[in-house]
Each structure stands twice: as structure tokens, then as C-alpha cells.
Design a protein around this motif. Structure first.
Motif, mmCIF file in Angstrom:
data_model
loop_
_atom_site.group_PDB
_atom_site.id
_atom_site.type_symbol
_atom_site.label_atom_id
_atom_site.label_comp_id
_atom_site.label_asym_id
_atom_site.label_seq_id
_atom_site.Cartn_x
_atom_site.Cartn_y
_atom_site.Cartn_z
ATOM 1 N N LYS A 148 -0.037 2.145 -10.512
ATOM 2 C CA LYS A 148 -1.004 3.178 -10.894
ATOM 3 C C LYS A 148 -0.308 4.296 -11.658
ATOM 4 O O LYS A 148 -0.774 4.735 -12.716
ATOM 5 N N GLU B 222 -0.719 5.300 -15.717
ATOM 6 C CA GLU B 222 -1.097 6.646 -16.139
ATOM 7 C C GLU B 222 -0.084 7.245 -17.118
ATOM 8 O O GLU B 222 -0.466 7.995 -18.022
ATOM 9 N N PHE C 270 1.449 9.466 -4.173
ATOM 10 C CA PHE C 270 0.114 10.074 -4.233
ATOM 11 C C PHE C 270 -0.341 10.678 -2.908
ATOM 12 O O PHE C 270 -1.314 11.413 -2.876
ATOM 13 N N ASP C 271 0.315 10.397 -1.813
ATOM 14 C CA ASP C 271 -0.100 10.931 -0.518
ATOM 15 C C ASP C 271 0.296 12.407 -0.414
ATOM 16 O O ASP C 271 1.356 12.822 -0.902
ATOM 17 N N SER D 234 3.620 13.060 1.316
ATOM 18 C CA SER D 234 4.827 12.478 0.724
ATOM 19 C C SER D 234 5.594 13.542 -0.048
ATOM 20 O O SER D 234 5.019 14.270 -0.869
ATOM 21 N N LYS E 180 3.904 1.572 -1.207
ATOM 22 C CA LYS E 180 4.512 1.741 -2.533
ATOM 23 C C LYS E 180 3.487 2.185 -3.567
ATOM 24 O O LYS E 180 3.788 3.019 -4.442
ATOM 25 N N GLU E 181 2.307 1.631 -3.485
ATOM 26 C CA GLU E 181 1.317 1.855 -4.529
ATOM 27 C C GLU E 181 0.588 3.185 -4.364
ATOM 28 O O GLU E 181 0.308 3.883 -5.344
ATOM 29 N N LYS E 182 0.261 3.568 -3.109
ATOM 30 C CA LYS E 182 -0.641 4.696 -2.885
ATOM 31 C C LYS E 182 0.015 5.906 -2.220
ATOM 32 O O LYS E 182 -0.369 7.038 -2.489
ATOM 33 N N GLU E 183 0.976 5.667 -1.339
ATOM 34 C CA GLU E 183 1.449 6.765 -0.507
ATOM 35 C C GLU E 183 2.671 7.491 -1.074
ATOM 36 O O GLU E 183 2.737 8.716 -1.051
ATOM 37 N N SER F 249 5.075 2.520 -8.526
ATOM 38 C CA SER F 249 3.630 2.319 -8.417
ATOM 39 C C SER F 249 3.060 1.903 -9.762
ATOM 40 O O SER F 249 3.332 2.539 -10.788
ATOM 41 N N PHE G 16 0.832 -1.208 0.000
ATOM 42 C CA PHE G 16 0.000 0.000 0.000
ATOM 43 C C PHE G 16 0.866 1.257 0.000
ATOM 44 O O PHE G 16 0.570 2.236 -0.688
ATOM 45 N N ALA H 173 5.759 12.761 -3.802
ATOM 46 C CA ALA H 173 4.533 13.021 -4.565
ATOM 47 C C ALA H 173 4.519 14.424 -5.153
ATOM 48 O O ALA H 173 3.836 14.683 -6.156
#
Length: 1144
Positions: A939, A943, A894-895, A898, A888-891, A937, A886, A901
Motif C-alpha cells: 500500500k 502510494e 499505518f497503525d 506504530s 507488514k501491510e497495515k500496522e 507495505s 497484516f 508510522a
């Protein structure tokens, strides 16, 4: 004599009798009776009852006990010897009337000896000399065999005594004499058929003696010739024995006519093509005879040379070996060498011609023959250059055995070269060229004072020295004659001063001419040496390619060649010395069990670690350190990786006496030297070597920590980025492999000071392109050393952000800072996910250790373990893994909190608007950062994948396109499902306009396919087209790819039809190129079942072709398949061609 005895009838009867079946009653008493009678008088054999008793005893001997057999053998041998001596005395005294009687005595005893030898020959003693490990010979078997050999020696010695008689006086006709001689020789040849028996030297020599005396004194040559030829045909083990026999006959008995006849017959013999033993036996015979007595073979060389036209390569090998042996023998003696000069020249030309023989074994024999010739000192010095050229040409041979022996020949030619008389054995090309220039200048300074008629002009051919010497002698003769004429004339008054001046001028002219002539000879000598060295250079380049051969023995020989070439100062040897460094990764052994990597260690030990015996420890350490530093000069990344592996192996080996503490100290002194006595390159080399050795022993880096911080990373501004880069590498290796700061009882002192230095190094501004490598290793060191690397990385980025955006900077400086910032951001993102994965592995390890040790602890200790489990085990492994995934993928990207990000939109903006942000370095750094983010990530990857593909397709910068290819390859490993649908874009880069992009793409795809990360669909045809790439490196890499792919589950067979379709439908590919690709691919389909199935598929395709070109393409593949007598394919090809003709 009271009875009639006919030898021929007795022999016929004996041969018809079944051996070993006759039994005799009361044999003991009969043996005593015969022994008593013959002991009184050997002539008692003439009485019928005595002869019949002895004959029965001999015929029944196989059924008697050993003691009785020995007595019978002794009785026959002693009595026949006595009769032979009496007969010789009788012949000498001339008692002709007694000749018939003693002739019959000899026939009787000869028949009995024939029977006795025949029974001895039929005895089987193979158990006594068995070579099987399962069954060892017993003492009884050995004793029986020894007794058997003793019996044979006694019988053969008695036979020699008989052959000492002048049989020509006793036997009136030749057939009678031949029949008598054959009584003894026929079983002797039978004795030779036993390989165990003929290996006993004493028995062999007695057999030779019997046959040689028979040939020399009793006309046995025709029968011996027939028997020897028969033995050569049917008994392989007798080939060498027959050669020894003929040599013995020639040397000891001065009879060579038989050898001549046999060699003539052998050379005219024709063999069945399916007969392997016959040619092999003859070849062994010729080779051995030429080794023992080369002059005998030379006399019949005209006939033997005809075997070179024989289809059997073994016979050609024998002739070639014989030529070599003959030349070696003739060349050992100066007189013989001079008398046989023309024959030697002919044989040498024959050997040189065999370098082009169609069989590799014959070519190898020719090389080995020249190899033996080169071992002769001061022989064939003019021909050695020719030998060298032939050996260099043979390095292109397809057979590894030929190439290996060619390398040996080159080594031998170098070791025995003839250019060491004036300046020593060294063969440095530049040194010899300088000598040539100097001697040319000296010649030019003297040449103008003489006319061309007196000065012999230099010539480049090999005969120039002889011509110059002859002209020199003629010139000196003219001077002498003129001097004599002048001395004989009386001087006239007033002419004394003129005569004195004239004499002085003539003397000076002679001296100058001699000096000039000597210079010209030296000039030619230098030219020949340079030509010789240049040929070695060509061979060295070819040998460098052989270093990567699959034949390990050949590789070891080539490594030894480069060690030798380096010792002789051959400058280009450095090419091979560097190339063979990569052999450190090879783990296989050669046929003798020698490891390639261990042999490489020995070679490098000789090259760089061997010091003079008189050197002090400090001098040795300085010499070794200097050599190690020199190895890093102009070394590529792959060279340094291989060198690191080798040095670690040498340092950790059990016999490590090469790199000691003194050497390490010298390297540190070079690193910290401040004066101009040490160059920048030497400092770089010293820290590179120290960082390599620190991988094997972390204490090396720890002991030099002060130098690393104060020199490599010292000062407010680091100026030498290469020094800083490898200093960071050395700092990384302070922590032993497999360990981590704060774990496994390993602590690092001054950790905070080290980290601060590394952070300062990473955030500093620099316009040096080497900064990126230094910053990368600084970040690597931070993530290894720091207990909280993410916090350190965040603070590092904040400092760089403040420097980039918080200060008033020039546009160029700000762009440079932004470029470096994006590089740091991208690398920290990758190091962060690596750190998270290590944390996950560490969590699992600790939990496993805690759970496994819980049951082994005492009650008090188990409570502590339970508390630890509660701290660790409150979360399951799956929950922890999900949490990491989680993050690696979301934070990370994208956080809101972060830091990484914040850079995602910035990077996308720069990459998407390359026309607005046109700075090349900024674009490169931004694309690289984008790729690293996409590996964090899935995601983010999904993109931005279209953007990266667009950049890879349309970017004008080949470095950006290469990085995009590499990034896409990394994403294929991380998120295979996303990239798998876009592999066509990756394959397109195989035909990019830039060679670097093509090579990078090919390497990436090769790794992905062979590692199973990329599924092969229909793009193998695109890969196959790379086989015809103009760049040889790409072509070779593609060949290696298909070679490795062929070993993976019939991959080439499964994809062959798709490849064939893609190649034939490609209009840009020429037909000849397509055929070469097909010819390369077809041999990888090795299974006969797959060949037949592929043929069936192609036959169905053949029926559906629409044009003649299509039919030709399919037909070419069918013809290329190694099918055996496939009538269906042959008929289809013929019919298909007719169909195409009808359609057209």
C-alpha cells in the motif's frame, strides 16, 4: 640336385594358393622322415622327395597342431642357418664350382622360410593383448602369443644368418639377388602390419636387424624405400616404428642415404584434402625422427621446410617440432653450437614466424619448442628477451591452448632469466631502477675527466657489450705498446722525477678507465634487466584477464604463474593475486579433475602461509597473521567477500594446519595493541580477519568478547568507526549460522551488556561517514543476538529521537542527527520484516517437529506434546501467515501505535520538497528510508511509487538516482505487479548521464531478468545498445548478460525481431554500431530451425521495406545468419535490391 626349381614361379604359385586350406594325411610320419633326412645332411633338401615333403608340411602348417608347427619352424631355421654357414665357408675358400649348387639350396630354403614367415604373419593374436576391460586375455592366449614371438625371433635370427652370406658372389645378376632378398623381407614387412606384434621389443629389434642388413649389404634400399613409404601412407601405428628403423639404420649400420631419400619424397608428397591419416602419419614420423636423430633431419631441412606451406596443420606441427629438436641437439654442445650458428639462427627465426600461424596447434608447437630451449642452461640468453616478447604477445591469442602454453613459456623464461649473476634472481622493477640511477650517478662523476674518444659510449642494443669489450682490448693494447717504447729509451739526467709522475698519471688513467668501462657495462646490464621486467609486467596484466577464462586448465596455469611472479618479487603480481581470489566461487574442475578452489587454496598457502623451516611457532604465527592482515589493505567489498570464503574453506579443511590458535592469538594482540607499533590499518585488518574466521568457528569471536566490547565498542565515544563496524560483524558471528538465541541449546553470556553497547554505538552522534556502516552492522547484531529485537529497536529509536528533537542543537548538528535517525528508521523497518519472516518460519518448523514427534513419544510425554501443540497449533499456518502479512501491510507503517508510522509523512515531506530541504546527506538518507518503507507495505509502495520515479528521473544527485534504481529493483521482487508497469523508467537509467547510475541500472536489470523477476518485453534493444557503451566494464557486463540470457528458453531468438526493430529505428545509433551489435547477437541463435524461421520472418519484412536503408539493414541480418546454401534468401536479396533501385 635332381630337379629344377624356379623361385619366381614358386612364389607366383604360392601367392595364388588359398592360404590355410591344404591338409596333409599322416603328417607325423612325414615330418619324422624329413627331419631325419635333414638332420643327417641339410643338403638333402636338393632331393625332390625331401623338398616336396617339407614344402607340403609348410603349406599345410596352419592345419597342423602347435607342436608340429613348432617342429617345422625349428627344422627350417636350423637347416637354413647350417646351409648359410656352409655357404659362407665355401665362398671364403673360393670353391667357385660349388656356388650354383649352394645357391639353389639357399633358394629352396629361402622359399620355405618365405612361406613359414608368411603364415606366421597371418596368425591373429589380438586376443592375447586385448585392452578391453570386458574381456581379459586368457593364459592360453598369452602363452600362444609368447610362443609365436619366439618362433618369429628364431626365424628372423636365421634370416640374419643368411644375410651374413656374401650374396653378391652367388647371384650373378642384381634382379636375382633382389628376388632372393625379397623372399625374406616381404613377409617381414607383412609382420610389421600387426600393431600387437611390432610392440614386442625383441621382435621389433630382430625385424630392424633383418631390414638393415639387407639394405646395408644386399642392395635392398630401393625396395625398402618403397615399403617404408607405403607403411607411412597406410599404417598409422608404423609412423614411429619407421622413424626408429631409420635411426637404427643410421646409427648402427652407418647408412643414412635411405633416410635422405625418404625425407625428400615425404616433403614433396601431396595429400588429398579429405585424407586425415596420411598427414598425421607423416607428421608423427618426422617428429619422432627429429627426436631420435635430429642431425639426419637437419640435412634435409630445406626440403622438409616446404611442408610449412602445406594446408595440413599436422605437417606444419611436425616441421616446427623438428626445428625445435634440431636446435636443442645442436645447442647442447659448444662446438656444435658454434659450427651451426647460422643454421640455428635460421631455425629460430622459423620458429618465431610460426607464432603467427593460422592454426592454434602450430602456434602451440612453436611455443613448446621455445619452452624446451629455455630448459637449456646458459643457452640463448640474448634471445630469451625475444622469447618473452613473443610469449606476451601470444597471451592475446583467442585460443586457450596457445595462451596456456604462452604462460608456461613466460614462467620458464622467468625461472631461467640471465639477470641473477650480480644481485640474485629477484625482479623488482623499483629496485632495478634505483640501481640504474645509482650507477648513472657514478658514471657522471667519472665521465668528465676523460675525452669521448677514449670512453666507449653506452648503447641500448644487445651488441653493446661486445663492442665495448673490443674497444677495451684495443685501448689496453695501445697502452702496452707505449709502455714498451718508453722502457726501451734510456732515461736522461734530471728527468727521473718527471718520468715517475708521468708513469703514475698513466697508471691512474688506466685504472679509472677500466672502472668507468665496467660501470658502463653494468649500466647496460641494468637497462636490459629493466626492459625485461617491464615486458613481464605487460604479460602480467594480460594474464590477470585470463584468470577469468572458461578454460579451467588455463586458469590453473595462470594461478601458478602469479605464485611464481610473486616469488621473484615482480611488484605487479599483486594485481593477479588479488584477482584470482574471486576464483574461490568457481566449483568446476579442469580436465584432470583438479578443483579450481582447492588449487587456489594451495596457491595462497604458498604465497602467504609458507614459513621458514627454522622459524618458531610464534614466529610462524606472526608471519601468517601479518600476511593475512596485509590482504585486507585497500580491499573492496567483493575482495573481502571472496577472502572470507577462502579463509573459511582453509580453516574448515581436513588438513587445517595453517591457521592455528597461535595465529588467532597474534591477531587478537594486533587488535588490542595500544602503542604506535601497530598502525590503524593493521588493527582494521586484524578484526576483519577475525570476523571472517568467526564465521567458520564462533568460538574465535566468543574468546575475544572482552576486547570487542572494550576496544571496538568501548568508551563514551567510539572514534574508529571502521574498527567498530567489523567488531559488530564479529559480534554477529558469535551466534553460529542457523542458530538463534534461546533455541537449539545455544545461549550467549553477557547478552544484555553486548546489546547495550550496540545500542550506544547506534544512537551516538558522529560526523564520520563510516558511521552508517557501523550502525548498520550494530542493528544487524541486535536483531541476531536479542530475544526481543523489536523492543530493543523501539527503545533505540526513542533515544535517537530524543537526542534529535529534545535537545537544543545547532542547525548543522540537528540535520546530521536527523539524517542518522532516518537511516536507523529505514534499516530497522527492513530488519523488522526479516525478523517477522523468521518468526513465521520458526512457527512452521516447531509445529512440524511437534506433530511429527507426537506419535513417537511415550504416553506421559505425548501429553506434554499435546499441550505444546495446543499452545502452538491453536492457530493454523495460514492464519499465522495472514497475521504476519497484516502486520507488514497495515500496522508497521499505518497503525497509530506504530513508531515507524510516525516517520512516513516526515520522509515523504523531505523527499517531495528537495528545494526546501537541500542538505545532500539528508536527501540521500530520506530517499533510502522511503525505499525501505516501500519494501515493507504494498500500500505504501503504491502510494509513493510516482514520487520515487520522479526522484529517479530528476534528482541531480547520482547517488540518489543509483539508490532509487536499487530500490525499484527490490520492489520488483517484493511487489512485482506494481513495478512491472513502470519498467520503462528503469530502463531509461541505462543511458543516464552518470556512469555509476548506468552500471547500477545494468546490474539491477540483469539480476531481475535472469532471476525471472522482470519480464522481457520490448526493452532488449535498450539493453543491446549498452554493448557499444564507452565504458568497457558496462560493455563487458552487457555481453555477460546476453551470454547468460541465451541459455534461457531461446530468449534471444524470441526477442530478436523486437531488438532489431528498436536498433534500426534508433536515430542516435550509428549504422556501424548497429551492425556490431547484430554480429554479436546472431551467433546466439544456434539452432538451425530457429535460423530458418528467423530468415522467413526477415524475408517477409524485406518485402515491405520502404527505403534502401531499411533494405540494407534487413539484408545485413540475413547475410549474418549462418544459413547453408539457402537459395531463397540469396534470390530474395538480389531481387530486393533491384526493387529498391526501381523505386528510387
Amino acid at each position: 640336385m635332381d630337379f629344377t626349381f624356379v623361385v619366381s614361379e614358386a612364389l607366383t604359385e604360392f601367392q595364388a594358393t588359398e592360404k590355410g586350406q591344404l591338409t596333409l594325411e599322416d603328417s607325423h610320419s612325414k615330418l619324422e622322415e624329413v627331419t631325419d633326412a635333414l638332420a643327417l645332411s641339410p643338403e638333402a633338401i636338393g632331393r625332390s622327395e625331401i623338398f616336396d615333403l617339407l614344402k607340403d608340411l609348410v603349406l599345410a602348417s596352419p592345419t597342423l597342431n602347435q607342436k608340429q608347427r613348432d617342429q617345422i619352424g625349428y627344422l627350417i631355421c636350423s637347416t637354413i642357418s647350417s646351409i648359410a654357414k656352409n655357404t659362407s665357408t665355401l665362398i671364403e675358400s673360393g670353391e667357385v664350382d660349388s656356388f650354383p649348387v649352394y645357391k639353389k639350396y639357399l633358394e629352396l630354403y629361402g622359399f620355405l622360410m618365405h612361406c613359414h614367415l608368411t603364415f606366421l604373419a597371418l596368425e591373429d593374436h589380438s586376443a592375447a593383448v586385448t585392452t578391453q576391460k570386458i574381456r581379459r586375455a586368457t593364459k592360453k592366449d598369452v602363452d600362444l602369443f609368447k610362443n609365436h614371438c619366439l618362433q618369429l625371433e628364431n626365424a628372423l635370427e636365421a634370416t640374419c644368418t643368411v644375410f651374413g652370406v656374401n650374396l653378391e658372389r652367388l647371384f650373378e645378376t642384381t634382379p636375382e639377388r633382389d628376388l632372393f632378398v625379397n623372399l625374406f623381407t616381404r613377409p617381414v614387412y607383412l609382420l610389421m602390419e600387426s600393431e600387437q606384434r611390432i610392440k614386442v621389443t625383441s621382435v621389433k629389434l630382430h625385424i630392424f636387424k633383418v631390414i638393415c642388413i639387407g639394405i646395408r649389404n644386399h642392395g635392398h634400399a630401393p625396395a625398402a624405400e618403397s615399403s617404408i613409404l607405403q607403411n607411412l601412407t597406410y599404417f598409422l601405428h608404423l609412423a614411429v616404428i619407421m622413424a626408429e628403423l631409420l635411426d637404427n639404420l643410421s646409427e648402427q649400420y652407418n647408412y643414412s642415404q635411405l633416410t635422405d631419400e625418404i625425407l625428400r619424397n615425404v616433403s614433396l608428397k601431396e595429400f588429398n584434402p579429405n585424407d586425415a591419416n596420411g598427414p598425421r602419419s607423416i607428421s608423427l614420423f618426422i617428429a619422432k625422427l627429429s627426436e631420435l636423430n635430429p642431425r639426419l633431419v637437419l640435412r634435409q631441412m630445406t626440403f622438409i621446410a616446404q611442408l610449412l606451406d602445406n594446408s595440413s596443420h599436422m605437417l606444419r606441427c611436425a616441421v616446427v617440432e623438428a626445428c625445435g629438436n634440431i636446435v636443442i641437439t645442436l645447442a647442447k654442445d659448444d662446438i656444435s653450437l658454434e659450427n651451426h650458428q647460422s643454421q640455428i639462427e635460421t631455425l629460430l627465426k622459423l620458429l618465431e614466424q610460426r607464432f603467427l600461424d593460422q592454426n592454434p596447434y602450430v602456434r602451440t608447437k612453436a611455443i613448446q619448442a621455445l619452452l624446451k630451449l629455455c630448459e637449456l642452461k646458459e643457452r640463448f640468453s640474448r634471445r630469451r628477451y625475444r622469447f618473452l616478447k613473443l610469449a606476451v604477445r601470444s597471451l592475446n591469442d583467442r585460443n586457450p591452448l596457445v595462451r596456456r602454453n604462452a604462460i608456461k613459456l613466460i614462467c620458464k623464461v622467468i625461472l631461467t632469466h640471465s639477470f641473477s649473476a650480480m644481485h640474485g634472481p629477484q625482479l623488482g622493477l623499483s629496485v632495478w631502477q634505483k640501481r640504474l640511477v645509482d650507477i648513472q650517478e657514478q658514471i657522471n662523476s667519472l665521465d668528465g675527466s676523460f675525452s669521448s674518444e677514449l670512453i666507449p659510449t653506452g648503447d641500448a642494443n644487445n651488441t653493446s657489450n661486445t663492442i665495448n669489450l673490443e674497444q677495451d682490448q684495443d685501448f689496453e693494447g695501445d697502452i702496452t705498446m707505449r709502455t714498451i717504447e718508453e722502457d726501451s729509451t734510456m732515461p736522461t739526467p734530471g728527468s727521473s722525477e718527471q718520468d715517475a709522475d708521468k708513469d703514475e698519471h698513466n697508471e691512474k688513467e688506466v685504472v679509472d678507465y677500466e672502472a668507468l668501462n665496467k660501470l658502463k657495462l653494468t649500466h647496460q646490464y641494468y637497462k636490459d634487466a629493466i626492459k625485461f621486467i617491464k615486458t613481464i609486467h605487460r604479460g602480467t596484466k594480460l594474464a590477470a584477464v585470463i584468470l577469468y577464462s572458461k578454460n579451467r586448465t588455463e586458469v590453473l596455469e595462470t594461478m601458478d604463474f602469479f605464485v611464481l611472479a610473486d616469488a621473484y618479487g615482480i611488484e605487479i603480481a599483486e594485481l593477479g593475486v588479488k584477482k584470482m581470489l574471486h576464483l574461490v566461487w568457481i566449483k568446476n574442475n579442469n580436465d584432470e579433475g583438479t578443483s579450481v578452489s582447492s588449487h587456489l587454496m594451495e596457491c595462497y598457502k604458498q604465497l602467504f602461509f609458507t614459513t621458514p623451516a627454522t622459524a618458531t611457532p610464534l614466529e610462524k604465527a606472526t608471519y601468517i597473521a601479518s600476511n593475512l592482515v596485509a590482504l585486507t589493505k585497500s580491499a573492496s567489498a567483493s575482495d573481502l567477500a571472496s577472502l572470507e570464503k577462502l579463509l573459511c574453506m582453509m580453516y574448515t579443511s581436513t588438513e587445517n594446519d595453517l591457521i592455528d590458535d597461535n595465529t588467532i592469538k597474534v591477531l587478537w594482540k594486533i587488535y588490542q595493541a595500544k602503542d604506535n607499533s601497530v598502525s590503524i590499518e593493521q588493527k582494521h585488518g586484524s578484526i576483519i580477519i577475525l570476523s571472517m574466521l568467526s564465521l567458520a568457528d564462533n568460538q574465535i569471536a566468543l574468546r575475544g568478547l572482552d576486547q570487542l566490547l572494550n576496544i571496538g565498542l568501548g568508551g563514551e565515544k567510539v572514534e574508529d568507526m571502521i574498527l567498530a563496524r567489523f567488531s559488530c560483524v564479529a559480534i554477529q558471528r558469535m551466534v553460529p549460522q542457523g542458530k538463534k538465541i534461546g533455541h537449539e541449546k545455544f545461549t550467549l553470556e553477557r547478552k544484555d551488556e553486548i546489546i547495550n553497547k550496540l545500542v550506544d554505538m547506534a544512537v551516538m552522534y558522529s560526523e564520520d561517514g563510516e558511521w552508517y556502516g557501523a550502525a548498520e552492522h550494530a542493528l544487524n547484531a541486535i536483531f541476531i543476538i536479542s530475544s526481543h529485537p523489536i523492543e530493543v529497536g523501539s527503545s533505540l529509536l526513542k533515544k535517537k529521537i530524543e537526542t534529535t528533537f529534545g535537545e537544543v542543537l545547532q542547525e548543522k548538528t540537528r540535520i546530521r542527527n536527523l539524517t542518522q535517525l532516518l537511516f536507523l528508521v529505514g534499516h530497522i523497518s527492513i530488519k523488522t520484516i526479516v525478523y517477522l519472516e523468521k518468526c513465521e518460519a520458526e512457527f512452521k518448523r516447531r509445529k512440524l517437529e511437534a506433530s511429527s514427534s507426537q506419535g513417537k513419544q511415550k504416553p506421559d510425554e505425548s501429553k506434554e506434546v499435546e499441550n505444546e501443540l495446543e499452545m502452538i497449533g491453536g492457530t493454523s499456518e495460514d492464519d499465522f501467515s495472514d497475521a504476519i502479512a497484516f502486520i507488514k501491510e497495515k500496522e508497521l507503517l499505518f497503525d497509530e501505535n506504530s513508531l515507524l508510522a510516525k516517520f512516513g509523512p516526515l520522509v515523504k515531506e523531505i523527499c517531495a520538497n528537495n528545494l526546501e530541504y537541500q542538505n545532500t546527506e539528508l536527501q540521500r538518507s530520506a530517499v533510502l528510508c522511503l525505499e525501505k518503507f516501500m519494501c515493507v507495505s504494498s500500500k505504501f509502495c503504491e502510494e509513493n511509487l510516482p514520487l520515487l520515479i520522479t526522484i529517479m528521473e530528476k534528482s541531480p544527485d547520482p547517488i540518489i538516482r543509483s539508490n532509487a534504481v536499487l530500490g525499484l529493483g527490490d520492489m520488483a521482487v517484493c511487489f512485482n505487479n506494481l513495478v512491472d508497469e513502470n519498467t520503462d523508467f528503469l530502463y531509461r537509467r541505462l543511458h543516464d548521464d552518470n556512469i555509476m547510475v548506468q552500471r547500477t541500472c545494468l546490474m539491477t536489470i540483469t539480476f531481475l531478468i535472469l532471476a525471472g523477476q522482470l519480464k522481457v518485453k520490448g526493452q532488449l534493444a535498450t539493453m543491446a545498445k549498452c554493448l557499444e557503451n564507452e565504458d568497457q566494464g558496462i560493455s563487458d557486463m552487457c555481453k555477460l548478460f546476453f551470454t547468460e540470457l541465451a541459455a534461457k528458453d531461446n530468449a534471444i531468438y524470441n526477442g530478436f525481431i523486437d531488438m532489431f526493430s528498436g536498433l534500426t529505428n534508433d536515430k542516435t545509433l550509428e549504422k556501424d554500431a548497429m551492425k556490431r551489435i547484430i554480429k554479436f547477437l546472431v551467433p546466439f541463435i544456434g539452432k538451425e530451425r530457429h535460423q530458418k524461421q528467423l530468415a522467413q520472418k526477415l524475408l517477409h519484412r524485406l518485402e515491405k521495406v520502404e527505403t534502401e536503408d531499411q533494405w540494407n539493414d534487413v539484408a545485413f541480418v540475413l547475410q549474418s545468419l549462418p544459413l547453408k546454401n539457402n537459395e531463397q534468401v540469396q534470390e530474395a536479396l538480389a531481387e530486393g535490391f533491384k526493387v529498391v533501385q526501381a523505386r528510387s
